[in-house]
Design a protein around this motif. Structure first.
Motif, PDB file in Angstrom:
ATOM      1  N   SER A 250       0.850  -1.185   0.000  1.00 22.74           N
ATOM      2  CA  SER A 250       0.000   0.000   0.000  1.00 22.74           C
ATOM      3  C   SER A 250       0.885   1.235   0.000  1.00 22.74           C
ATOM      4  O   SER A 250       2.080   1.169   0.314  1.00 22.74           O
ATOM      5  N   ASP A 251       0.289   2.364  -0.347  1.00 21.86           N
ATOM      6  CA  ASP A 251       1.028   3.628  -0.316  1.00 21.86           C
ATOM      7  C   ASP A 251       1.593   3.880   1.079  1.00 21.86           C
ATOM      8  O   ASP A 251       2.762   4.240   1.239  1.00 21.86           O
ATOM      9  N   GLU A 252       0.778   3.674   2.108  1.00 23.34           N
ATOM     10  CA  GLU A 252       1.232   3.912   3.479  1.00 23.34           C
ATOM     11  C   GLU A 252       2.385   2.989   3.860  1.00 23.34           C
ATOM     12  O   GLU A 252       3.376   3.434   4.463  1.00 23.34           O
ATOM     13  N   TRP A 253       2.287   1.714   3.499  1.00 28.03           N
ATOM     14  CA  TRP A 253       3.348   0.754   3.836  1.00 28.03           C
ATOM     15  C   TRP A 253       4.675   1.177   3.214  1.00 28.03           C
ATOM     16  O   TRP A 253       5.724   1.145   3.864  1.00 28.03           O
ATOM     17  N   ILE A 254       4.655   1.572   1.959  1.00 24.87           N
ATOM     18  CA  ILE A 254       5.890   1.958   1.268  1.00 24.87           C
ATOM     19  C   ILE A 254       6.439   3.271   1.818  1.00 24.87           C
ATOM     20  O   ILE A 254       7.633   3.395   2.110  1.00 24.87           O
TER      21      ILE A 254
ATOM     22  N   THR B 139      10.125   3.587   3.446  1.00 28.44           N
ATOM     23  CA  THR B 139      11.162   4.042   2.506  1.00 28.44           C
ATOM     24  C   THR B 139      11.193   5.540   2.284  1.00 28.44           C
ATOM     25  O   THR B 139      12.216   6.087   1.862  1.00 28.44           O
ATOM     26  N   GLY B 140      10.080   6.222   2.520  1.00 29.19           N
ATOM     27  CA  GLY B 140       9.995   7.643   2.204  1.00 29.19           C
ATOM     28  C   GLY B 140       9.700   7.911   0.736  1.00 29.19           C
ATOM     29  O   GLY B 140       9.697   9.058   0.296  1.00 29.19           O
ATOM     30  N   ILE B 141       9.418   6.862  -0.036  1.00 31.47           N
ATOM     31  CA  ILE B 141       9.220   6.987  -1.482  1.00 31.47           C
ATOM     32  C   ILE B 141       7.726   6.984  -1.817  1.00 31.47           C
ATOM     33  O   ILE B 141       6.983   6.131  -1.342  1.00 31.47           O
ATOM     34  N   ARG B 142       7.304   7.934  -2.644  1.00 25.69           N
ATOM     35  CA  ARG B 142       5.925   8.000  -3.126  1.00 25.69           C
ATOM     36  C   ARG B 142       5.793   7.518  -4.569  1.00 25.69           C
ATOM     37  O   ARG B 142       4.748   7.046  -4.991  1.00 25.69           O
ATOM     38  N   ALA B 143       6.890   7.694  -5.345  1.00 26.67           N
ATOM     39  CA  ALA B 143       6.909   7.276  -6.744  1.00 26.67           C
ATOM     40  C   ALA B 143       8.355   7.035  -7.136  1.00 26.67           C
ATOM     41  O   ALA B 143       9.282   7.522  -6.489  1.00 26.67           O
ATOM     42  N   ARG B 144       8.537   6.255  -8.192  1.00 26.45           N
ATOM     43  CA  ARG B 144       9.898   6.010  -8.681  1.00 26.45           C
ATOM     44  C   ARG B 144       9.929   6.274 -10.182  1.00 26.45           C
ATOM     45  O   ARG B 144       8.956   6.030 -10.909  1.00 26.45           O
ATOM     46  N   ALA B 145      11.070   6.835 -10.646  1.00 25.05           N
ATOM     47  CA  ALA B 145      11.232   7.145 -12.067  1.00 25.05           C
ATOM     48  C   ALA B 145      11.339   5.850 -12.860  1.00 25.05           C
ATOM     49  O   ALA B 145      12.009   4.904 -12.437  1.00 25.05           O
TER      50      ALA B 145
ATOM     51  N   PRO C 255       9.395  -1.514  -4.960  1.00 26.87           N
ATOM     52  CA  PRO C 255       9.016  -0.187  -4.462  1.00 26.87           C
ATOM     53  C   PRO C 255      10.198   0.761  -4.267  1.00 26.87           C
ATOM     54  O   PRO C 255       9.990   1.960  -4.065  1.00 26.87           O
ATOM     55  N   ILE C 256      11.415   0.236  -4.316  1.00 29.10           N
ATOM     56  CA  ILE C 256      12.568   1.028  -3.895  1.00 29.10           C
ATOM     57  C   ILE C 256      13.286   1.709  -5.060  1.00 29.10           C
ATOM     58  O   ILE C 256      13.581   2.914  -5.012  1.00 29.10           O
ATOM     59  N   PHE C 257      13.574   0.965  -6.108  1.00 26.13           N
ATOM     60  CA  PHE C 257      14.526   1.447  -7.106  1.00 26.13           C
ATOM     61  C   PHE C 257      13.870   2.217  -8.247  1.00 26.13           C
ATOM     62  O   PHE C 257      12.783   1.880  -8.712  1.00 26.13           O
TER      63      PHE C 257
ATOM     64  N   LYS D 242      20.335  18.401   8.315  1.00 26.80           N
ATOM     65  CA  LYS D 242      21.596  18.451   7.589  1.00 26.80           C
ATOM     66  C   LYS D 242      21.770  17.257   6.649  1.00 26.80           C
ATOM     67  O   LYS D 242      22.799  17.152   5.977  1.00 26.80           O
ATOM     68  N   SER D 243      20.798  16.367   6.593  1.00 27.84           N
ATOM     69  CA  SER D 243      20.851  15.209   5.703  1.00 27.84           C
ATOM     70  C   SER D 243      19.990  15.490   4.474  1.00 27.84           C
ATOM     71  O   SER D 243      18.792  15.747   4.591  1.00 27.84           O
ATOM     72  N   LEU D 244      20.604  15.457   3.298  1.00 28.46           N
ATOM     73  CA  LEU D 244      19.880  15.723   2.060  1.00 28.46           C
ATOM     74  C   LEU D 244      19.046  14.497   1.680  1.00 28.46           C
ATOM     75  O   LEU D 244      19.575  13.397   1.544  1.00 28.46           O
ATOM     76  N   VAL D 245      17.749  14.700   1.513  1.00 30.38           N
ATOM     77  CA  VAL D 245      16.835  13.622   1.115  1.00 30.38           C
ATOM     78  C   VAL D 245      16.303  13.943  -0.275  1.00 30.38           C
ATOM     79  O   VAL D 245      15.692  14.985  -0.497  1.00 30.38           O
ATOM     80  N   ASP D 246      16.529  13.020  -1.223  1.00 25.42           N
ATOM     81  CA  ASP D 246      16.150  13.268  -2.620  1.00 25.42           C
ATOM     82  C   ASP D 246      15.689  11.967  -3.273  1.00 25.42           C
ATOM     83  O   ASP D 246      16.284  11.501  -4.235  1.00 25.42           O
ATOM     84  N   LEU D 247      14.654  11.379  -2.717  1.00 22.50           N
ATOM     85  CA  LEU D 247      14.151  10.118  -3.287  1.00 22.50           C
ATOM     86  C   LEU D 247      12.638  10.018  -3.325  1.00 22.50           C
ATOM     87  O   LEU D 247      12.087   9.095  -3.904  1.00 22.50           O
ATOM     88  N   THR D 248      11.958  10.997  -2.739  1.00 21.99           N
ATOM     89  CA  THR D 248      10.506  10.902  -2.585  1.00 21.99           C
ATOM     90  C   THR D 248       9.786  10.665  -3.901  1.00 21.99           C
ATOM     91  O   THR D 248       8.885   9.826  -3.986  1.00 21.99           O
ATOM     92  N   ASP D 249      10.201  11.373  -4.953  1.00 18.29           N
ATOM     93  CA  ASP D 249       9.486  11.316  -6.229  1.00 18.29           C
ATOM     94  C   ASP D 249      10.208  10.524  -7.308  1.00 18.29           C
ATOM     95  O   ASP D 249       9.696  10.385  -8.415  1.00 18.29           O
ATOM     96  N   ILE D 250      11.403   9.984  -6.987  1.00 18.41           N
ATOM     97  CA  ILE D 250      12.166   9.266  -8.023  1.00 18.41           C
ATOM     98  C   ILE D 250      12.678   7.913  -7.572  1.00 18.41           C
ATOM     99  O   ILE D 250      13.083   7.095  -8.397  1.00 18.41           O
TER     100      ILE D 250
END
Length: 342
Positions: free
Chosen positions: A31-35, A39-45, A155-157, A273-281
């Motif tokens: 489910s969206d909530e489980w992922i 992982t912090g990911i909503r979608a992957r490229a 769901p991750i990559f 201070k931690s850059l997070v850049d995975l939510t949409d990709i």
């Protein structure tokens, strides 16, 4: 006179396709909530069938070269786990696509640590005078090695590429690359692996249908990733006589948000201070560190002079870390592309 590799330009490319959590939930028990919570990911490229790794890498390379101050590069390195073919390497294809036929080129496969491994190699070649300028590309089409219904990997990559131009310069310049600390432990090869197709486990008619695709032990990978990245970050800081108080930004391999948060916590760094850049990709593997840097630069997050701690952990197992100070005055427009919705 001492020479160092200095960051001259950066760029990235993301395919336009996206696969959302809700779309994944239509074909597997998730489910969206489980992922999101894990992982912090909503979608992957997602790259299309007509977008191989070489095309992703060439488009990212073109974006980086457009902002470079050097007239050309004499070496192209492509860090990837998903080459176009087992043979030949993908780097010569990328180089030719960019009009760089004749330049030296080769692939590096250190999985998610690949970009840092490539950065260490490129830096060494420039420092020795064996190269004047290097195009370092991290490019991945992980959708090509993901078993469609594997809840531990699908769901991750994500797919995408980012590239950095490195030039010869002074060790004291902003953007100069110092020592890149690298490590590995082959006893951990089974943490994340594609079993069949190599010389140890050739393809067989009766093989498990999952064998040509990535398998990953998520819990064990989490544990080792946090421990090794924390350990090598401390070594990189000590090598420069620095402490975590000197760090403005942690740019870790974008594995998942829980790993990013835990590495920051173990190091004693504030979460902001931690850059997070995975939510949409998603996790773009060897491309994730330069992707995060390029997108942050394009969006004006990086002004220059930020003291950065870069670190990664990948299959192999492999890991690495380095410290650098982000250069000022890099072109921003060339970091953008039509597939990037940020």
């Amino acid at each position: 006179m001492a020479r160092a590799a200095v960051i001259d330009a950066i760029g990235h490319y993301l395919p336009e396709g996206r696969e959302t959590n809700d779309e994944l939930a239509l074909r597997m028990d998730t489910s969206d909530e489980w992922i999101r919570t894990r992982t912090g990911i909503r979608a992957r490229a997602r790259a299309g069938d007509d977008e191989p790794t070489s095309l992703l890498g060439a488009r990212a390379g073109r974006a980086a070269l457009a902002g470079a101050t050097v007239p050309d590069v004499d070496l192209v390195i492509v860090a990837t786990t998903t080459p176009d073919m087992k043979c030949p390497a993908t780097a010569p294809v990328v180089a030719s696509e960019l009009g760089l036929a004749g330049a030296g080129s080769f692939d590096m496969n250190s999985a998610c640590t690949g970009f840092l491994a490539g950065l260490g190699v490129a830096s060494g070649l420039i420092s020795r005078g064996d190269a004047r300028a290097v195009l370092l590309v991290g490019a991945e089409k992980y959708s090509s090695i993901i078993y469609p219904n594997d809840r531990g990997t699908a769901p991750i990559f994500g797919d995408g590429a980012a590239a950095m131009v490195l030039r010869a310069g002074d060790p004291d310049e902003l953007g100069a690359v110092g020592r890149v600390h690298l490590g590995s432990d082959g006893n951990l090869w089974s943490l994340a692996h594609v079993r069949s197709g190599g010389s140890a486990f050739p393809r067989a008619a009766e093989e498990d249908p999952h064998d040509p695709y990535l398998r990953m032990d998520g819990r064990a990978t989490y544990r080792h990733a946090v421990a090794r990245m924390t350990e090598t970050c401390r070594a990189a800081l000590a090598d420069r006589s620095m402490t975590v108080d000197d760090v403005d930004l942690l740019v870790a391999h974008q594995a998942n948000v829980r790993i990013l948060n835990e590495v920051a916590r173990e190091l004693g760094l504030d979460a902001e201070k931690s850059l997070v850049d995975l939510t949409d990709i998603g996790n773009t593997a060897a491309a994730s560190i330069p992707m995060a840097l390029s997108r942050a630069h394009a969006n004006g997050v990086l002004a220059g002079k930020e003291r950065m701690l870069l670190t990664a952990f990948g299959a192999g197992a492999s890991w690495g870390a380095t410290v650098l100070q982000w250069p000022a005055g890099l072109s921003q427009e060339t970091s953008r592309n039509s597939g990037d919705d940020n």
